[in-house]
Structure formats: structure tokens, C-alpha cells
Design a protein around this motif. Structure first.
Motif, PDB file in Angstrom:
ATOM      1  N   VAL A  16       0.658  -0.975  -0.027  1.00 55.79           N
ATOM      2  CA  VAL A  16      -0.219  -0.314  -0.205  1.00 55.79           C
ATOM      3  C   VAL A  16       0.925   1.244  -0.304  1.00 55.79           C
ATOM      4  CG1 VAL A  16      -1.541   1.258   1.094  1.00 55.79           C
ATOM      5  CG2 VAL A  16      -2.181  -1.588   1.459  1.00 55.79           C
ATOM      6  N   THR A 200      -7.164   4.621   1.720  1.00 58.27           N
ATOM      7  CA  THR A 200      -6.488   4.011   2.253  1.00 58.27           C
ATOM      8  C   THR A 200      -7.853   3.583   3.601  1.00 58.27           C
ATOM      9  OG1 THR A 200      -4.196   4.406   2.051  1.00 58.27           O
ATOM     10  CG2 THR A 200      -4.792   2.404   3.381  1.00 58.27           C
ATOM     11  N   VAL A 230     -13.353   3.657  -2.134  1.00 53.99           N
ATOM     12  CA  VAL A 230     -12.863   3.438  -2.352  1.00 53.99           C
ATOM     13  C   VAL A 230     -10.866   2.999  -1.900  1.00 53.99           C
ATOM     14  CG1 VAL A 230     -11.435   3.625  -4.928  1.00 53.99           C
ATOM     15  CG2 VAL A 230     -13.605   4.039  -5.069  1.00 53.99           C
ATOM     16  N   GLY A 231     -10.244   2.447  -2.051  1.00 49.80           N
ATOM     17  CA  GLY A 231      -8.976   2.377  -1.314  1.00 49.80           C
ATOM     18  C   GLY A 231      -8.140   1.124  -0.980  1.00 49.80           C
ATOM     19  N   PRO A 232      -7.416   0.637  -1.019  1.00 44.62           N
ATOM     20  CA  PRO A 232      -6.646  -0.405  -0.209  1.00 44.62           C
ATOM     21  C   PRO A 232      -7.116  -0.588   1.087  1.00 44.62           C
ATOM     22  CG  PRO A 232      -4.479   1.497  -0.444  1.00 44.62           C
ATOM     23  CD  PRO A 232      -6.410   2.203  -0.901  1.00 44.62           C
ATOM     24  N   LYS A 233      -7.014  -2.056   1.356  1.00 42.87           N
ATOM     25  CA  LYS A 233      -6.759  -2.314   3.124  1.00 42.87           C
ATOM     26  C   LYS A 233      -5.758  -1.623   3.643  1.00 42.87           C
ATOM     27  CE  LYS A 233      -9.386  -3.607   6.603  1.00 42.87           C
ATOM     28  NZ  LYS A 233      -8.371  -3.952   7.573  1.00 42.87           N
ATOM     29  N   GLY A 249     -12.863  -1.238  -2.834  1.00 46.65           N
ATOM     30  CA  GLY A 249     -11.153  -2.098  -2.375  1.00 46.65           C
ATOM     31  C   GLY A 249     -10.029  -1.202  -3.286  1.00 46.65           C
ATOM     32  N   SER A 250      -8.675  -1.652  -3.734  1.00 42.09           N
ATOM     33  CA  SER A 250      -8.448  -1.363  -4.374  1.00 42.09           C
ATOM     34  C   SER A 250      -8.490  -0.759  -6.272  1.00 42.09           C
ATOM     35  CB  SER A 250      -6.728  -1.646  -4.911  1.00 42.09           C
ATOM     36  OG  SER A 250      -6.033  -1.329  -3.148  1.00 42.09           O
ATOM     37  N   SER A 252      -8.196   0.220 -10.425  1.00 42.66           N
ATOM     38  CA  SER A 252      -7.185   1.203 -10.813  1.00 42.66           C
ATOM     39  C   SER A 252      -6.676   2.433 -11.257  1.00 42.66           C
ATOM     40  CB  SER A 252      -7.192   0.777 -12.854  1.00 42.66           C
ATOM     41  OG  SER A 252      -7.706   0.730 -12.818  1.00 42.66           O
ATOM     42  N   SER A 253      -5.795   3.167 -11.154  1.00 42.89           N
ATOM     43  CA  SER A 253      -5.937   5.217 -11.455  1.00 42.89           C
ATOM     44  C   SER A 253      -7.164   5.067 -12.393  1.00 42.89           C
ATOM     45  CB  SER A 253      -4.150   5.966 -11.138  1.00 42.89           C
ATOM     46  OG  SER A 253      -4.076   4.822 -12.968  1.00 42.89           O
ATOM     47  N   VAL A 256     -10.563   4.927 -10.347  1.00 43.92           N
ATOM     48  CA  VAL A 256     -10.312   6.195  -9.613  1.00 43.92           C
ATOM     49  C   VAL A 256     -10.737   7.992 -10.380  1.00 43.92           C
ATOM     50  CG1 VAL A 256      -9.032   7.782  -8.344  1.00 43.92           C
ATOM     51  CG2 VAL A 256      -9.114   5.314  -7.828  1.00 43.92           C
TER      52      VAL A 256
END
Length: 359
Positions: A16, A200, A230-233, A249-250, A252-253, A256
Motif C-alpha cells: 500500500v 486507504t 475506494v482504496g486499499p485495505k 477496495g483497490s 486502477s488509477s 479512480v
């Protein structure tokens, strides 16, 4: 100046990379756009990941161990790379100890390990304290993103003349991946617009309060919209979203960017932040923002709220979703406010800092 520097960019190979990864990539992008020489070496722990824009990347100094083991060695002063560099710049508190026999700079983005201690695991908090103490005791120049953080660094013992304030750019968001974005929203069953949370998933991002506020908003609004997270754990307990909220979750840009383009507003209300990149990313995409009033990026615009006031967050959600003239006003103000934020400018400021280091 002979630009023969060693840059620690290890955050780029972490699972991350977060806002630090965005900042590093943006500065590299700016250096690439300036067309500078290729005497900069990028230091990372072992990885198979691609780093940096290939058009200018000169040397990649890679350690034999992955980041977990390598950082432990660096903490003991072992595994320091050898080379004929004229300066060393660490884009995070990690990496080798600041004992290298060359001019040094290190980025310190915030002091949240002190001000928001409960949002850090105990071991991580202790590690940050040790590393920051080494920065204070060194003669290294210290880079941070906002004047607010600069003042905190002075209070913590860093001499003001050692600090360089280098704000981020906002011209890194890629074109929207409209096809993948449409598929994701279709899979979620979302046909219209929505509120969006970006960042995150970890305690300091304040997601439990944001979700409680969303429940209040949903219970009282005439026509509530969904909430897309939206975002990683990161670390911390599992979050169970309430009805109407979706954790994706995650992505791609490009996705996003696509999600921002279709969002009614961004809700970014962390407990505290060294800057708050998602705020300016949203404003640059003409998306209004509900933001924590106490973070540096709040000065660029948005509806500011106290991050621990659930009712205030809920009221801001209702206001920003129901008031079209307000959203239009916030968009206009935000676009004007972020207009000058460029990664080329950030890269130029880094070059000036490195010239000062090697003068």
C-alpha cells in the motif's frame, strides 16, 4: 550542480504505497517533464514492480531483501548502499539511517504518530518515534508539504531553516477508464450519481464515523444517494458497510478517475492529515468536497467539518447532495484554488533543494 543523487523511493514497492507513493511518482513525473539528466539513482528494497517513468530512470539500486527484512537491517545501520553520490534524499522516514557521509534530506509528511496515537499500532508508533528522533538529531534538510506541518516540526525540535515546504501537484490523475468504471458501477447496481470516499481503509481515515454519518444522512434525506468507498485495505478492524454503502477496495488509477468523474461529491474526513491529496484530486476533477476542516488541503475549498462530529458530517452530506448552486460554487472555487499545483513546480523545488545541499 552534478545531479548524482540517491533517492529513497521504497514506498513505491510497498503493498500500500498511499499518498507518499503518489507524491514520489508525481515528483519523478515532474523531473521527467523537465528533461533533466539521468544521474539520479532510485533506491528500493527487492521487488519485481515497475517504478518511475522509464524515459528518464537512470539507475535502480535494489537491495537483495524485501522491504520488511531490509528495513530491519537499515534500522540497525546495515545494508547501506555504496556509491559516488553527491547527496541522499529519503522520500519517507524509512530507508537507511541518516549516517551516510553526504548531504541529506528527508521527507516528514506529518506527526500523526503523536497527535493521533490510537490510529497507529504500538510497534509502528514506536518505530516512527525512533526514526523521527534521528531526523531531529541530524543536520538533514526536512521536506514537508504544508506550512501547518512545518510549524509542528519546529515545535518538535527541527530548526526552521532546515525545513523546505514543497506542496504536491495535482496533474497526475490519468484519463478516466470509462469502460471499467461503468462495469464496476453496474456490478454494484449503481445507475446514478453517488458520494465517494477515497483513501486507504485504516483507522486514521475515520471511516466508522463517516459510515455512521452516512446512516444518519440516509435515514433523513428525501432521496439519498449511495456511498462508494475506494482504496486499499490498510491495518485495523474489518469494516462492515451499512445499507447503501459499498467498499470496492483497490482499483486502477483510471477507474479512480472514472469514479470521481461520476461522483456527486467526495467525502474526505480523516482525523488528521499531513496534507490531504484526495481533496485536491477531486477539486481538480471539478468534484465538490466534504472535508475535515483541520487538514491542510481544506484551504483549497470544500465544506469543512469537524472530523469527530458525526452529525456535522451527516448534515454536510445532505447539504452537498441537495444544493445544486452550492456544488457549482464549490467546484468553481476549487478549480481556481488548485490551478497552480503542478508536479513540474514540485520537481523544480526539489532541484533547488538539492543544489543547496551540494553547494
Amino acid at each position: 550542480m552534478t545531479r548524482s543523487g540517491l533517492l529513497l523511493v521504497d514506498q513505491l514497492v510497498r503493498p500500500v504505497s498511499g499518498g507518499i507513493g503518489v507524491y514520489i511518482t508525481g515528483v519523478l513525473q515532474g523531473l521527467d517533464q523537465l528533461g533533466m539528466d539521468r544521474n539520479l539513482a532510485l533506491l528500493t528494497s527487492r521487488t519485481s514492480a515497475h517504478i518511475g517513468p522509464s524515459s528518464w530512470l537512470g539507475t535502480h539500486v535494489q537491495t537483495p531483501l524485501d522491504y520488511r527484512l531490509q528495513q530491519r537491517l537499515w534500522d540497525f545501520g546495515w545494508g547501506v548502499p555504496r556509491g559516488n553520490w553527491s547527496f541522499y534524499h529519503a522520500f519517507s522516514l524509512g530507508g537507511p539511517l541518516l549516517r551516510m557521509d553526504m548531504p541529506q534530506a528527508v521527507a516528514v509528511y506529518d506527526l500523526l504518530f503523536r497527535s493521533e496515537q490510537e490510529t497507529f499500532p504500538p510497534r509502528a508508533r514506536a518505530w516512527h518515534e525512533r526514526r523521527f528522533a534521528q531526523v531531529v538529531a541530524s543536520n538533514a534538510r526536512v521536506v514537508t508539504l504544508a506550512t501547518e506541518t512545518g510549524k509542528l516540526l519546529v515545535e518538535a525540535g527541527v530548526a526552521a531553516e532546515r525545513i523546505a515546504i514543497i506542496p504536491p501537484g495535482v496533474d497526475h490523475v490519468p484519463p478516466a477508464d470509462t469502460v471499467a468504471t461503468a462495469k464496476l458501477l453496474d456490478d454494484l447496481g449503481i445507475a446514478g450519481r453517488y458520494l465517494m470516499v477515497l483513501g486507504t481503509v485504516e483507522p486514521r481515515k475515520n471511516l466508522p464515523r463517516i459510515l455512521k454519518a452516512y446512516q444518519h444522512y440516509r435515514a433523513t434525506a428525501f432521496d439519498p444517494v449511495p456511498l462508494v468507498i475506494v482504496g486499499p485495505k490498510g491495518w485495523g478492524p474489518e469494516i462492515v458497510p451499512p445499507r447503501g454503502a459499498f467498499i470496492v477496495g483497490s482499483v486502477s488509477s483510471g477507474v479512480v478517475a472514472g469514479l470521481l468523474a461520476r461522483a456527486l461529491a467526495l467525502v474526505y474526513v480523516p482525523l488528521q492529515e499531513g496534507f490531504g491529496l484526495p481533496v485536491i484530486e477531486a477539486l481538480a476533477a471539478a468534484v465538490p468536497v466534504v472535508t475535515a476542516a483541520n487538514i491542510p488541503a481544506a484551504r483549497f475549498g470544500g465544506l469543512g467539518v469537524e472530523p469527530k462530529d458525526v452529525d456535522a458530517i451527516a448534515q454536510a452530506m445532505e447539504q452537498i447532495t441537495s444544493d445544486d448552486p452550492l456544488r457549482s460554487q464549490l467546484v468553481t472555487q476549487g478549480l481556481l484554488a488548485v490551478e497552480g499545483l503542478s508536479w513540474v513546480v514540485a520537481a523544480q523545488q526539489h532541484l533547488r533543494l538539492w543544489e543547496e545541499l551540494t553547494a
